[in-house]
Design an enzyme around this catalytic site. Sequence first.
Site, PDB file in Angstrom:
ATOM      1  N   SER A 139       0.868  -1.171   0.000  1.00  0.00           N
ATOM      2  CA  SER A 139       0.000   0.000   0.000  1.00  0.00           C
ATOM      3  C   SER A 139       0.906   1.222   0.000  1.00  0.00           C
ATOM      4  O   SER A 139       2.078   1.125   0.385  1.00  0.00           O
ATOM      5  CB  SER A 139      -0.880   0.016   1.267  1.00  0.00           C
ATOM      6  OG  SER A 139      -1.510   1.266   1.454  1.00  0.00           O
ATOM      7  N   TYR A 186      -1.875   0.421  10.798  1.00  0.00           N
ATOM      8  CA  TYR A 186      -1.873  -0.070   9.422  1.00  0.00           C
ATOM      9  C   TYR A 186      -0.569   0.290   8.713  1.00  0.00           C
ATOM     10  O   TYR A 186       0.034  -0.559   8.042  1.00  0.00           O
ATOM     11  CB  TYR A 186      -3.070   0.502   8.673  1.00  0.00           C
ATOM     12  CG  TYR A 186      -3.206   0.002   7.262  1.00  0.00           C
ATOM     13  CD1 TYR A 186      -3.310  -1.359   6.985  1.00  0.00           C
ATOM     14  CD2 TYR A 186      -3.250   0.893   6.189  1.00  0.00           C
ATOM     15  CE1 TYR A 186      -3.445  -1.823   5.679  1.00  0.00           C
ATOM     16  CE2 TYR A 186      -3.384   0.443   4.889  1.00  0.00           C
ATOM     17  CZ  TYR A 186      -3.483  -0.908   4.639  1.00  0.00           C
ATOM     18  OH  TYR A 186      -3.616  -1.360   3.342  1.00  0.00           O
TER      19      TYR A 186
END
Length: 251
Positions: free
Chosen positions: A136, A149
Site C-alpha cells: 500500500s 496499518y
Amino acid sequence: MTSTRRRTVVTGASSGIGAATVRRLRADGWDVVAAARRGDRLEELAAETGAEPFVVDITSDEDVAALVAHVRATGGLDAVVNNAGGALGQDKVEDADLEQWRAMFEVNVLGTLRVTKGLLPLLRERGEGDVLVVTSTAAHGAYPGGAGYTGAKHAERQLATTLRWEVVGEPIRVIEIAPGAVATEEFSLVRFAGDAERAAKVYEGYQPLVAEDVADAIAWTLSRPAHVNVDLLVVRPRAQANNTTIARTGV
C-alpha cells in the site's frame, strides 16, 4: 507471457483486488489457485473464471501448510500474489486498540511471511518464479490515525525488500505493488467496523482506483520478460498526491 501456461496462487481472492486479480490472470491464460477464508465466495469465483478454489486462513500455520502441500501435489507453482491484508480502525496512537494492531500485523506481515516462506521452495523447484506482494502507499508514508496499518504495511514492505536482496542471483523476482486509494466493496467498510457512511466518505469528491486497476498492474509486472524485475510500482488515483492530500473536486 511465455507460451507455457503458468500457475499462481492469489491470496485474499474472495473479494476486491484479489478477486479482480484472479479474473485478470485467468483471462491472460494463467492457471490460478484462488485462496481465501470464505469458501462460498471462492466457489462462485471458480464457477465464473475456472480458477481453483482453496480455503485457507493465512494466519494459521496448519492452513498454510495444507495450501503448500496441495500446490506441490497438483502441479507446482510459477508465482505467488500475496494480496491478503487489511486495515482495522483509525485511532490515534494514544487510543490504539492492541487487538486490532495484533490482527493487522498477523495478516499483513506474518500471513505474507507464512505464505511466502511456504511457497518459495516450490518456485525454486520450478526453476524460476515470482513473489509479488501487494502492500500500500501506507507502506511508504505515515498519516494521523494510521500507525497500526502503516506500521504493518511498512513491515510487509521490508519483508519484500529484504527477500529481494537475499535471493539475488537466483531466478526469483520479488515485486511490490503499492496501491493508493482503491474503492473496493470491503476495505473501508471493514476498517470502520461496518459504518457504511464513514466508509463512503473516504472516496467522496474524486475518482479513486478500482480493484481492476491494481489487477492490471499486477498482471503487467508478472508478464515482463524474466530478466526484468519491477521492484516497486506505486499506483495512485490522479487526484491523490500522497496519503493525506486528495483533490476532492467532484471529478
